[in-house]
Scaffold this active site. Structure first.
Site, PDB file in Angstrom:
ATOM      1  N   LYS A 111      30.904  38.581  35.255  1.00  0.00           N
ATOM      2  CA  LYS A 111      31.072  38.567  36.693  1.00  0.00           C
ATOM      3  C   LYS A 111      29.799  38.415  37.396  1.00  0.00           C
ATOM      4  O   LYS A 111      29.691  37.988  38.454  1.00  0.00           O
ATOM      5  CB  LYS A 111      31.718  40.324  37.168  1.00  0.00           C
ATOM      6  CG  LYS A 111      32.962  40.594  36.744  1.00  0.00           C
ATOM      7  CD  LYS A 111      33.529  41.866  37.128  1.00  0.00           C
ATOM      8  CE  LYS A 111      35.014  42.005  36.937  1.00  0.00           C
ATOM      9  NZ  LYS A 111      35.166  43.532  37.411  1.00  0.00           N
ATOM     10  N   LYS A 192      45.542  36.777  32.999  1.00  0.00           N
ATOM     11  CA  LYS A 192      46.440  38.116  33.150  1.00  0.00           C
ATOM     12  C   LYS A 192      46.855  37.838  34.620  1.00  0.00           C
ATOM     13  O   LYS A 192      46.153  37.282  35.469  1.00  0.00           O
ATOM     14  CB  LYS A 192      45.523  39.305  32.896  1.00  0.00           C
ATOM     15  CG  LYS A 192      45.303  39.710  31.707  1.00  0.00           C
ATOM     16  CD  LYS A 192      44.234  40.770  31.392  1.00  0.00           C
ATOM     17  CE  LYS A 192      44.863  42.189  32.292  1.00  0.00           C
ATOM     18  NZ  LYS A 192      43.954  43.321  32.056  1.00  0.00           N
ATOM     19  N   LYS A 195      45.673  41.318  40.668  1.00  0.00           N
ATOM     20  CA  LYS A 195      45.705  41.956  41.982  1.00  0.00           C
ATOM     21  C   LYS A 195      44.825  40.895  43.101  1.00  0.00           C
ATOM     22  O   LYS A 195      45.269  41.131  44.192  1.00  0.00           O
ATOM     23  CB  LYS A 195      45.130  43.550  42.029  1.00  0.00           C
ATOM     24  CG  LYS A 195      45.883  44.476  41.243  1.00  0.00           C
ATOM     25  CD  LYS A 195      45.332  45.729  41.899  1.00  0.00           C
ATOM     26  CE  LYS A 195      44.082  46.059  41.586  1.00  0.00           C
ATOM     27  NZ  LYS A 195      43.739  46.096  40.361  1.00  0.00           N
TER      28      LYS A 195
END
Length: 323
Positions: A111, A192, A195
């Site tokens: 990240k 994956k 959200k």
């Protein structure tokens, strides 16, 4: 009775992967263990969220947790920021962890991307997660593969703290669901389901209507072949559909593949199974949205119960360190 702790960030719309990989297991296991489920809104601050949006997503997360079957009569459901011992214990653990341990965290490296402008909270995120777990003396922690390294850090910090200051913390064990723990994006089956909704057509949200679910499944990426077989490496799209159907039906994905001679019928059955699985969740979410006073009361009661346990743990840890 073993104690279980798990948390979820209020970072966006919850989806099928959240349900099959975590929420459904939480709902089932709350009857077998003493369960604490936390909406970890402090963790969400690492990405500079809009304040109003964060408050709304936190409330929506509470609605969804109740809608998927968590029962406040037997589980403790609460918001992390309403229990001040979380950041307080995190500081004690930051003074126990090392820079080297935190630099090795894979998620931080991914990240941060080497940027010097990344927030310090992203770097210390795993320590706050450790505090979340250790405050409640959790025996078991359901985690996905991507959080396994963070749980290992929590275990290491608990062992180190206990060695230095006395037996204060329970050393938690990981629990990783074996079935459908990783639901992949329908349009990008190597990734994956997320959200963040970077792939809206590849993500089935828990509150999607029947038509949207059917459309997304029927447009799911497969491959140029016609054979239906369970082969995650060679046929990730088809295998993802079989995983979803297996999770919805309780059957083995590889065995399910033998019943199909075409992708069309497979997609039809997957869509139908997902619609039926999510229908009661949508209905319950609508009821709760119309009764937000009940949701607020659940969170207030949960925070009081969580504070009772967390404050006792923090007091022991602080005293052991000389505070």
């Amino acid at each position: 009775m073993a104690r279980v702790l798990s948390g979820v960030q209020p970072s966006g719309d919850f989806h099928l992967g959240n349900y099959l990989g975590a929420f459904r297991t939480w709902s089932e296991q709350q009857h077998e263990h003493e369960s604490f489920y936390c909406i970890v809104n402090l963790h969400a601050l690492t990405v500079d969220p809009d304040p109003a949006a964060l408050r709304e997503r936190t409330t929506n997360a509470a609605v969804l947790l109740l809608a998927v079957g968590l029962d406040p009569k037997i589980s403790t459901i609460f918001v992390q920021s309403q229990v001040p011992e979380h950041p307080r214990l995190a500081w004690l653990l930051e003074c126990t962890a090392t820079m080297g341990e935190l630099r090795r965290m894979t998620q931080f490296k991914e990240k941060a991307g080497g940027s010097e402008g990344v927030r310090a909270g992203l770097f210390t995120y795993p320590v706050l997660m450790a505090a979340d777990i250790l405050l409640y003396q959790a025996d078991r922690v359901p985690v996905g593969d991507d959080q396994r390294q963070h749980l290992e850090l929590a275990r290491e910090l608990a062992i180190r703290f206990n060695h230095r200051y006395g037996e204060i913390f329970t050393v938690p064990e990981a629990f990783i669901p074996k079935v459908a723990a990783r639901v992949m994006d329908l349009q990008h089956p190597s990734q994956k389901m997320s959200k963040s909704l970077q792939s809206p057509q590849g993500t089935i949200r828990l509150l999607d209507d029947d038509e949207a679910i059917d459309r997304k499944v029927r447009r799911a990426v497969t491959d140029t072949e016609t054979e239906v077989r369970y082969d995650p490496a060679a046929k990730p799209g088809v295998s993802n559909l079989l995983e979803i159907l297996g999770a919805a039906s309780g059957k083995d994905p590889a065995e399910l593949a033998h019943a199909y001679s075409s992708y069309r019928q497979l997609k039809s059955d997957v869509a139908e199974a997902v619609v039926e699985m999510l229908r009661p969740i949508r209905a319950r979410a609508r009821e709760l949205t119309d009764d937000m006073a009940t949701v607020a009361a659940v969170l207030e009661e949960g925070a009081a119960r969580a504070h009772e346990v967390a404050s006792a743990t923090y007091a022991k840890a602080a005293e052991a360190m000389g505070i």
